[in-house]
Scaffold this motif. Structure first.
Motif, PDB file in Angstrom:
ATOM      1  N   ALA A  44      10.534 -56.246 130.407  1.00 23.25           N
ATOM      2  CA  ALA A  44      11.182 -55.063 129.825  1.00 23.25           C
ATOM      3  C   ALA A  44      10.310 -53.818 129.915  1.00 23.25           C
ATOM      4  O   ALA A  44      10.815 -52.689 129.873  1.00 23.25           O
ATOM      5  N   LEU A  45       8.990 -53.995 130.047  1.00 22.54           N
ATOM      6  CA  LEU A  45       8.071 -52.850 130.076  1.00 22.54           C
ATOM      7  C   LEU A  45       7.805 -52.336 131.480  1.00 22.54           C
ATOM      8  O   LEU A  45       7.416 -51.177 131.653  1.00 22.54           O
ATOM      9  N   LEU A  46       8.007 -53.184 132.477  1.00 18.50           N
ATOM     10  CA  LEU A  46       7.578 -52.878 133.839  1.00 18.50           C
ATOM     11  C   LEU A  46       8.105 -51.549 134.369  1.00 18.50           C
ATOM     12  O   LEU A  46       7.325 -50.659 134.735  1.00 18.50           O
ATOM     13  N   VAL A  47       9.417 -51.382 134.405  1.00 20.10           N
ATOM     14  CA  VAL A  47      10.011 -50.172 134.989  1.00 20.10           C
ATOM     15  C   VAL A  47       9.781 -48.940 134.108  1.00 20.10           C
ATOM     16  O   VAL A  47       9.347 -47.895 134.618  1.00 20.10           O
ATOM     17  N   PRO A  48      10.049 -49.007 132.787  1.00 23.74           N
ATOM     18  CA  PRO A  48       9.773 -47.831 131.956  1.00 23.74           C
ATOM     19  C   PRO A  48       8.320 -47.376 132.045  1.00 23.74           C
ATOM     20  O   PRO A  48       8.038 -46.180 132.102  1.00 23.74           O
ATOM     21  N   ALA A  49       7.392 -48.345 132.061  1.00 22.50           N
ATOM     22  CA  ALA A  49       5.969 -48.008 132.168  1.00 22.50           C
ATOM     23  C   ALA A  49       5.668 -47.309 133.487  1.00 22.50           C
ATOM     24  O   ALA A  49       4.863 -46.376 133.542  1.00 22.50           O
ATOM     25  N   ALA A  50       6.335 -47.751 134.561  1.00 24.33           N
ATOM     26  CA  ALA A  50       6.123 -47.132 135.876  1.00 24.33           C
ATOM     27  C   ALA A  50       6.547 -45.659 135.854  1.00 24.33           C
ATOM     28  O   ALA A  50       5.841 -44.793 136.385  1.00 24.33           O
ATOM     29  N   TYR A  51       7.680 -45.379 135.236  1.00 23.62           N
ATOM     30  CA  TYR A  51       8.157 -43.982 135.174  1.00 23.62           C
ATOM     31  C   TYR A  51       7.257 -43.129 134.276  1.00 23.62           C
ATOM     32  O   TYR A  51       7.036 -41.948 134.555  1.00 23.62           O
ATOM     33  N   ILE A  52       6.752 -43.721 133.197  1.00 24.33           N
ATOM     34  CA  ILE A  52       5.812 -43.004 132.333  1.00 24.33           C
ATOM     35  C   ILE A  52       4.541 -42.670 133.104  1.00 24.33           C
ATOM     36  O   ILE A  52       3.990 -41.563 133.003  1.00 24.33           O
ATOM     37  N   ILE A  53       4.085 -43.625 133.907  1.00 27.82           N
ATOM     38  CA  ILE A  53       2.874 -43.410 134.714  1.00 27.82           C
ATOM     39  C   ILE A  53       3.100 -42.293 135.730  1.00 27.82           C
ATOM     40  O   ILE A  53       2.234 -41.444 135.940  1.00 27.82           O
ATOM     41  N   VAL A  54       4.287 -42.283 136.358  1.00 30.08           N
ATOM     42  CA  VAL A  54       4.606 -41.206 137.298  1.00 30.08           C
ATOM     43  C   VAL A  54       4.601 -39.853 136.592  1.00 30.08           C
ATOM     44  O   VAL A  54       4.075 -38.848 137.113  1.00 30.08           O
TER      45      VAL A  54
END
Length: 265
Positions: free
Chosen positions: A247-257
């Motif tokens: 559940a964290l993988l994609v949201p975390a990726a966008y936050i990192i971007v």
């Protein structure tokens, strides 16, 4: 399947398996009365994990860099998480065997005071025979006898969250680099911050609690059975935390971007 993906899956399995076995080191320390030596010998095993990490990260990054299908990459990341969960379960079943092997190593080191002798003995006929004799199948009562009301629920929840952050933190920056190729290097650099946060949480909340419990068992304030139950719970929370990282993988990726964009201005 791409050979690079297979290499990553194998390395990830090894990393997670060793990390799961690490929960049993304190049990060995309590059983033998030699906690420092138990951790010292386990650090030798951890070298294998560190080598696996050094192989996994560049190979996975290379795969992502040359991939044009973000859905396929995301699918590979989810497979990695599933493999991590399986490795945790396998590690849980191997803990009784690993405890016996490590305990014998601790006792041998206490007598010989030579790591090289222990390693060489492990590859000898006698060493292989000792390993075979140490194989232990977990009994069902180990789980059914657990009194769930006595489990340190806050500790287990904290551990699950830390594992989820750590697992997502290893994959999200790489996926973020694919979402925003121009920020690729910055996204990868942010991985260190995420893992640093997970390490900080581990150092502040999980390790101290387990260390206190270890001392309580040695001092007789807690029974070895209570401590063993806690370790089983920690392994279970690790498996749950690994799955939570989905559940964290994609949201975390966008936050990192987003953060990478701010850094680069």
């Amino acid at each position: 399947m791409d050979i690079r993906v297979i290499i990553v899956l194998v390395m990830n399995f090894i990393i997670t398996l060793i990390g799961t076995l690490g929960y049993s080191v304190r049990l060995v320390g309590v059983r033998t009365g030699k906690i420092a030596i138990s951790f010292a010998l386990f650090n030798i095993v951890m070298l294998v994990s560190r080598i696996a990490v050094s192989i996994q990260t560049p190979v996975l990054t290379s795969y992502v860099e040359f991939s044009t299908n973000s859905f396929e990459v995301l699918k590979v990341f989810y497979i990695i998480i599933v493999i991590s969960t399986i490795a945790t379960i396998v590690g849980a079943f191997l803990i009784p065997t690993f405890q016996k092997i490590l305990a014998k190593g601790v006792i041998a080191f206490s007598a010989d005071k030579s790591v090289s002798k222990i390693v060489l003995h492990g590859f000898s006929k006698a060493g292989v025979r000792h390993i075979k004799n140490s194989i232990a199948i977990p009994v069902k009562e180990s789980v059914t006898s657990i009194e769930f009301k006595k489990l340190p629920k806050k500790l287990l929840l904290t551990n699950a969250i830390i594992v989820a952050i750590s697992t997502a933190g290893a994959l999200s920056p790489i996926y973020a680099g694919m979402l925003a190729p121009s920020y690729g290097r910055t996204c990868l650099a942010l991985a260190g911050i995420i893992n640093g946060i997970a390490t900080l949480l581990l150092t502040m909340f999980t390790d101290p609690h387990l260390s206190i419990m270890t001392d309580d068992v040695i001092d007789g304030r807690k029974s070895p059975e209570e401590f063993r139950t806690c370790v089983i719970g920690m392994v279970g929370s690790k498996a749950i935390g690994t799955l939570m990282s989905v559940a964290l993988l994609v949201p975390a990726a966008y936050i990192i971007v987003f953060v990478a964009g701010i850094i680069k201005g």
